[in-house]
Structures are given as C-alpha cells and as structure tokens.
Design a protein around this motif. Sequence first.
Motif, PDB file in Angstrom:
ATOM      1  N   GLU A 126       0.861  -1.182   0.000  1.00 13.41           N
ATOM      2  CA  GLU A 126       0.000   0.000   0.000  1.00 13.41           C
ATOM      3  C   GLU A 126       0.902   1.238   0.000  1.00 13.41           C
ATOM      4  O   GLU A 126       1.707   1.394  -0.897  1.00 13.41           O
ATOM      5  CB  GLU A 126      -1.007  -0.059   1.151  1.00 13.41           C
ATOM      6  N   GLU A 127       0.815   2.097   0.974  1.00 15.72           N
ATOM      7  CA  GLU A 127       1.586   3.352   0.926  1.00 15.72           C
ATOM      8  C   GLU A 127       2.838   3.332   1.790  1.00 15.72           C
ATOM      9  O   GLU A 127       3.520   4.352   1.909  1.00 15.72           O
ATOM     10  CB  GLU A 127       0.692   4.531   1.358  1.00 15.72           C
ATOM     11  N   ARG A 128       3.161   2.197   2.405  1.00 18.22           N
ATOM     12  CA  ARG A 128       4.293   2.129   3.317  1.00 18.22           C
ATOM     13  C   ARG A 128       5.290   1.074   2.871  1.00 18.22           C
ATOM     14  O   ARG A 128       4.931   0.068   2.271  1.00 18.22           O
ATOM     15  CB  ARG A 128       3.817   1.781   4.742  1.00 18.22           C
ATOM     16  N   TYR A 129       6.559   1.290   3.218  1.00 20.55           N
ATOM     17  CA  TYR A 129       7.613   0.308   2.967  1.00 20.55           C
ATOM     18  C   TYR A 129       7.847  -0.492   4.235  1.00 20.55           C
ATOM     19  O   TYR A 129       7.787   0.045   5.353  1.00 20.55           O
ATOM     20  CB  TYR A 129       8.909   1.001   2.545  1.00 20.55           C
ATOM     21  N   TYR A 130       8.135  -1.800   4.051  1.00 12.63           N
ATOM     22  CA  TYR A 130       8.329  -2.700   5.187  1.00 12.63           C
ATOM     23  C   TYR A 130       9.614  -3.494   5.038  1.00 12.63           C
ATOM     24  O   TYR A 130       9.969  -3.934   3.944  1.00 12.63           O
ATOM     25  CB  TYR A 130       7.154  -3.687   5.302  1.00 12.63           C
ATOM     26  N   ASN A 131      10.292  -3.677   6.159  1.00 11.71           N
ATOM     27  CA  ASN A 131      11.416  -4.600   6.260  1.00 11.71           C
ATOM     28  C   ASN A 131      10.804  -5.958   6.572  1.00 11.71           C
ATOM     29  O   ASN A 131      10.189  -6.146   7.631  1.00 11.71           O
ATOM     30  CB  ASN A 131      12.364  -4.149   7.377  1.00 11.71           C
ATOM     31  N   LEU A 132      10.974  -6.917   5.655  1.00 13.16           N
ATOM     32  CA  LEU A 132      10.350  -8.236   5.783  1.00 13.16           C
ATOM     33  C   LEU A 132      11.376  -9.307   6.140  1.00 13.16           C
ATOM     34  O   LEU A 132      11.223 -10.473   5.776  1.00 13.16           O
ATOM     35  CB  LEU A 132       9.618  -8.579   4.486  1.00 13.16           C
ATOM     36  N   ASP A 133      12.399  -8.907   6.869  1.00 15.68           N
ATOM     37  CA  ASP A 133      13.458  -9.814   7.323  1.00 15.68           C
ATOM     38  C   ASP A 133      12.835 -11.006   8.041  1.00 15.68           C
ATOM     39  O   ASP A 133      12.052 -10.839   8.980  1.00 15.68           O
ATOM     40  CB  ASP A 133      14.400  -9.047   8.253  1.00 15.68           C
TER      41      ASP A 133
END
Length: 197
Positions: A126-133
């Motif tokens: 959506e509108e946010r970036y995520y660290n998916l570690d």
Amino acid sequence: MPISKIYHEKQTRQLCALHALNNLFQGHQPYTKAELDEICCNLSPNVWINPHRSVLGLGNYDVNVIMTALQLRSCEAVWFDKRKDPSCINLDVIVGFILNIPSDYKLGIITLPLRKRHWIAVRRIEERYYNLDSKLSLPECIGNEADVLQFLREQLMTNERELFLVLENSGRGQEEEGSTQRWLRDSHVRHKTTNGT
C-alpha cells in the motif's frame, strides 16, 4: 494495512533466500526449497558439491539462485552500486529490494566469532515500505519513500552489505538503449548522458 495481514515467512534453517523471495512477492506463487534446489542443480549440473548452496543442502543459497528464481517470475535483479546515493532510484519501477547483510552464527544464546550472509526483502505494501526480514518476529514498518531511501542509505554505509533492486522484466533486449538503466530517475539518466559517463 495492519502488520498482521502482511505475508511474512519466519526464518527456518538456512532458508533466508527462500523466505526473502516469498516475502518479497507476499506469498503469491510461493517458491519452494525443491524449486531453489533444482535451480542449483541446473546452474551447476554434474557436480558432487554444489557451489550455489550449503554443502549439506540445507539452504544458504547464493545470488545466482536468487537471480534465476526472479527470472522465473518475470523479474530481474539489478546490483546497486553503493557509490551512488539511493535517491537516484526511481521507486515507481521497483518491485522491491533484496539486501545481503552479515549475520552472526549463534549456538543457543552463544554468539560464535564467525560471520555468515543473510538475505532480507524490503517492499512497499500500500503506501508504506516494510522490512520483511525473516529473522524479525513481525514485519517492520520503515515508512514512506524518504524513509526507505534513508533506510537503504544506512544499510549501505558498510562494505559488508549489498543491495539488489528487483524490477519486473521489461521484455526488451539488454542491448536496447536504457533497458538496464530504467531504474534510474530521469534526472540522473539525463545527467549521466550529458557527462558522457
């Protein structure tokens, strides 16, 4: 989107590359260990010890496996030259990012004086970036575009980290002008052409 709704595989064995790929694509058409092992065998057939994974076959896949796996999903990985600032990246054409970072060996609570490599995925949801570690208990919200560029900047401050940009395959030949540089912002492409570098 609530973090609980985000697809996030957790770390098992030495399968961080598998988890990074599946987290990057949010579980859509998930990769399997068998699929990555087959890629290893295709990259180096007829060898006793495959150089693209751990000796015991438990994972620890190298970048060649990741790049080939991405091609199977009509994507490509572009190595990012850390001498550039991440602000030159056109985030609109990026599927996500895969980072290779150093990681400690642990035996229970004891950290051994050895280093290994770890793959992590970062992407916009959506509108946010995520660290998916996969080593995180939950996805970590990085924030907006400015926040993710700063996150990448901080990650690349040491020589031990590598960044790969994941793009959908353009379908154009590599020899076609600009096909390998489409991830650059227009202003950076013009500057590069003007300077002849």
